[in-house]
Scaffold this active site. Sequence first.
Site, PDB file in Angstrom:
ATOM      1  N   ALA A 143       0.794  -1.179   0.044  1.00 21.44           N
ATOM      2  CA  ALA A 143      -0.032  -0.009   0.176  1.00 21.44           C
ATOM      3  C   ALA A 143       1.154   1.312   0.140  1.00 21.44           C
ATOM      4  CB  ALA A 143      -0.968   0.023   0.973  1.00 21.44           C
ATOM      5  N   LYS A 144       2.037   1.331   0.089  1.00 21.12           N
ATOM      6  CA  LYS A 144       2.888   2.078   0.695  1.00 21.12           C
ATOM      7  C   LYS A 144       4.353   1.680  -0.162  1.00 21.12           C
ATOM      8  CE  LYS A 144       2.993   3.242   4.572  1.00 21.12           C
ATOM      9  NZ  LYS A 144       2.692   3.965   6.201  1.00 21.12           N
ATOM     10  N   GLU A 189       8.044  -5.786  -0.670  1.00 21.86           N
ATOM     11  CA  GLU A 189       6.247  -6.016  -0.565  1.00 21.86           C
ATOM     12  C   GLU A 189       6.094  -5.014  -1.736  1.00 21.86           C
ATOM     13  OE1 GLU A 189       3.890  -6.234   3.053  1.00 21.86           O
ATOM     14  OE2 GLU A 189       4.272  -8.190   3.001  1.00 21.86           O
ATOM     15  N   ASN A 229       1.334 -11.028  -1.460  1.00 19.16           N
ATOM     16  CA  ASN A 229      -0.502 -11.626  -1.756  1.00 19.16           C
ATOM     17  C   ASN A 229      -0.070 -12.307  -3.292  1.00 19.16           C
ATOM     18  OD1 ASN A 229      -0.786  -8.271  -1.073  1.00 19.16           O
ATOM     19  ND2 ASN A 229      -2.039  -9.411  -0.512  1.00 19.16           N
ATOM     20  N   GLU A 287       8.255 -12.713   5.174  1.00 15.16           N
ATOM     21  CA  GLU A 287       7.938 -12.794   6.173  1.00 15.16           C
ATOM     22  C   GLU A 287       6.884 -14.171   6.464  1.00 15.16           C
ATOM     23  OE1 GLU A 287       6.338  -8.742   5.620  1.00 15.16           O
ATOM     24  OE2 GLU A 287       8.347  -8.330   5.341  1.00 15.16           O
ATOM     25  N   ASN A 302      -3.980  -5.403  18.568  1.00 18.16           N
ATOM     26  CA  ASN A 302      -2.733  -6.395  17.069  1.00 18.16           C
ATOM     27  C   ASN A 302      -3.869  -6.207  16.061  1.00 18.16           C
ATOM     28  OD1 ASN A 302      -1.028  -6.180  19.342  1.00 18.16           O
ATOM     29  ND2 ASN A 302      -1.795  -8.673  20.075  1.00 18.16           N
ATOM     30  N   ASP A 383      -0.898   8.104   7.894  1.00 15.24           N
ATOM     31  CA  ASP A 383      -1.242   6.859   8.162  1.00 15.24           C
ATOM     32  C   ASP A 383      -0.146   6.589   9.358  1.00 15.24           C
ATOM     33  OD1 ASP A 383      -2.037   4.163   8.461  1.00 15.24           O
ATOM     34  OD2 ASP A 383      -0.485   3.570   7.208  1.00 15.24           O
TER      35      ASP A 383
HETATM   36 CA    CA Z   1      -0.471  -4.761  20.724  1.00 13.61          CA
END
Ligand code: CA
Length: 653
Positions: A143-144, A189, A229, A287, A302, A383
């Site tokens: 996204a970034k 990513e 993805n 990851e 979380n 963000d």
């Molecule tokens: Ca936490």
Amino acid sequence: MRMKKIICAAMLVLGAAAGLTGCGKPKWEPVTSDSLYVDKVENLSEDFILGMDASSVPSLEASGVKYYDYDGTEADVFEVLAKSGINYIRVRVWVDPFNSDGKGYGGGNCDINTAVEIGKRATKYGMKLLVDFHYSDFWADPAKQMVPKAWKGMDIDEKVEALYQYTLDSLKKLKKAKVDVGMVQIGNETNGALCGETIWMNIYKLMDGGSRATREVFPKALIAVHFANPEKVTNYADYAKKLAYYNLDYDVFASSYYPYWHGTLDNLASVLSNVAETYGKKVMVAETSYAYTPEDTDFFGNTISDGGTIVKDYPFTVQGQANNIRNVVDTIANKTANGIGVFYWEGTWISAGGSSYEENAALWEEFGSGWATSYSSAYDPADAGKYFGGSACDNQALFDAEGKPLESLKVFGLMREGNVVPLKADAIEDTNLMIDLNGEIVLPTKVNAVMSDNSKQEVDVVWNNVDYDAMYNGGVAKYDITGTADGMEAHCFVSMIEFNFLENYSFESGDDTGWKATAYRDMNELYVENKPTDSLTGAYHYHFWSEAKDSVEFELEQEVKELPAGTYKYSISIMGGDAGDSDIYAYVKLNGEIVATKALGMTGYGSWDTAVIEDIDYNGTDVITVGIYVKCSGDGNGAWGKIDDALLNSVSK
Ligand code: CA
């Protein structure tokens, strides 16, 4: 000490036979566990990467966090990781994660100096380093991909030169510090964007700058590209094709794999193997992580906890976390072409250690030990600058909130030989029931216990204080009924639903009452089956399987009796596998003629697909039939599947 010498002597004998010299590993006694169940992963070579991203460690230590060994003594966390079977450390690197006053953006404030510190500690304990360049001043993900402050306004050629020079300088610092750099990741990513660029030719040029700098400083290091993805099945083939078109010099095509978001392991193996085989690249998981508890431990929410619509193939327990890790490794080692390893993401990122939100917030701000600080607003106001705070993945760490290693950390060492201990119930699987408001509420007397090898066994359950009257009279509503099974908490999620005009909609009568099945081929199995684990709700579903290719074709339908005139919707669900070419659809017939269909797919175990046919206008006199048609060529042999929960509800217009 004596034990080590004996192992060493044995290795020398074996080593001589294999043409090896010297006595290298193990440097420590192998970890042992009398409680963690671990199936052996076959074919794990010694250099198969069992890695850990530990980027937050220095910021946490600065916040006052201490880490411990399994016996409770304070220890260097990198030594604990190495002892547990980790052989590679990954560290993210941001160009300049600080504002103009020198205040860090958080997320470990990881710049190249942090990477040098982490790299030295990894090298000290015999682990290699993967340098993960984000080529941004803060988090880069699908996204970034924000350009670093210092490179803003540069044209692409200037940016490539800046990136090349930055990579060169950074890697030289690591080399000077004698860090054992084994791999360099050029971008994080980078799903169609990098460093503010979104045109592939520019993305390639930037990656090429990173690649050239790496070859210059560390000619033996592997160069990795990294994407996310895998569940979007054509993406990786597309990315790899573009990189091949531009002839990027790289060695490893790496993927993130967060199991609750990123599809099945079979799919992961398939999309990575495709890249490996088509382009001759190595592949890996850069990851992955999984929760050991649904609870938050640092007063900052979380990303993953109980509830919602996440896919949860393993319980959120220490054993479930270990099983997940083991199965990701097994997939890359044994089911993926050219698989070289798996990195766990931030298994060391625990609470900053404060006893309240305020205490932790002060630590996150000062030391950057949360995911972002308020200072990040200078760079990422939309963000990080808005939602800054602590760790959103402390419940996916491999250390508890006090810094003590979880038993699941040992899975890395134990999976090489396996650790088969007696099975025990590890968690109780949630039960989901849909009960029609005119139906009878019958709660199950047995539920599934998830065993330590992730298999399931039925156990008795006792439900607490169920207020049946309230549920019968409460209209369409959902209830979480708690109970006890095998000493553990059990949940039955009951959805009281609108009236369903179908008889025996979930096959809970245990037979095909109300339904008619017609097989158009010679099928091996076609019947109502009692198996709660394979049912969408309740204990029963309609099961089919056939061994021979092209042998699956049938329909299952119900003629609806005494249906008043009105508008209706019809839905039905299926899951299954090995479908091959298939034609599967839900249908509605009026007077024997199909008037509406909706396609369905079978994409693997547990992946239920639901078809909904809306706006069925019914005149009250025609013969109305609803059903499902299934035809599969089979993937190799025949196909199998499960059908459940057919609903015909009135719709107000
Ligand atoms: Ca936490």
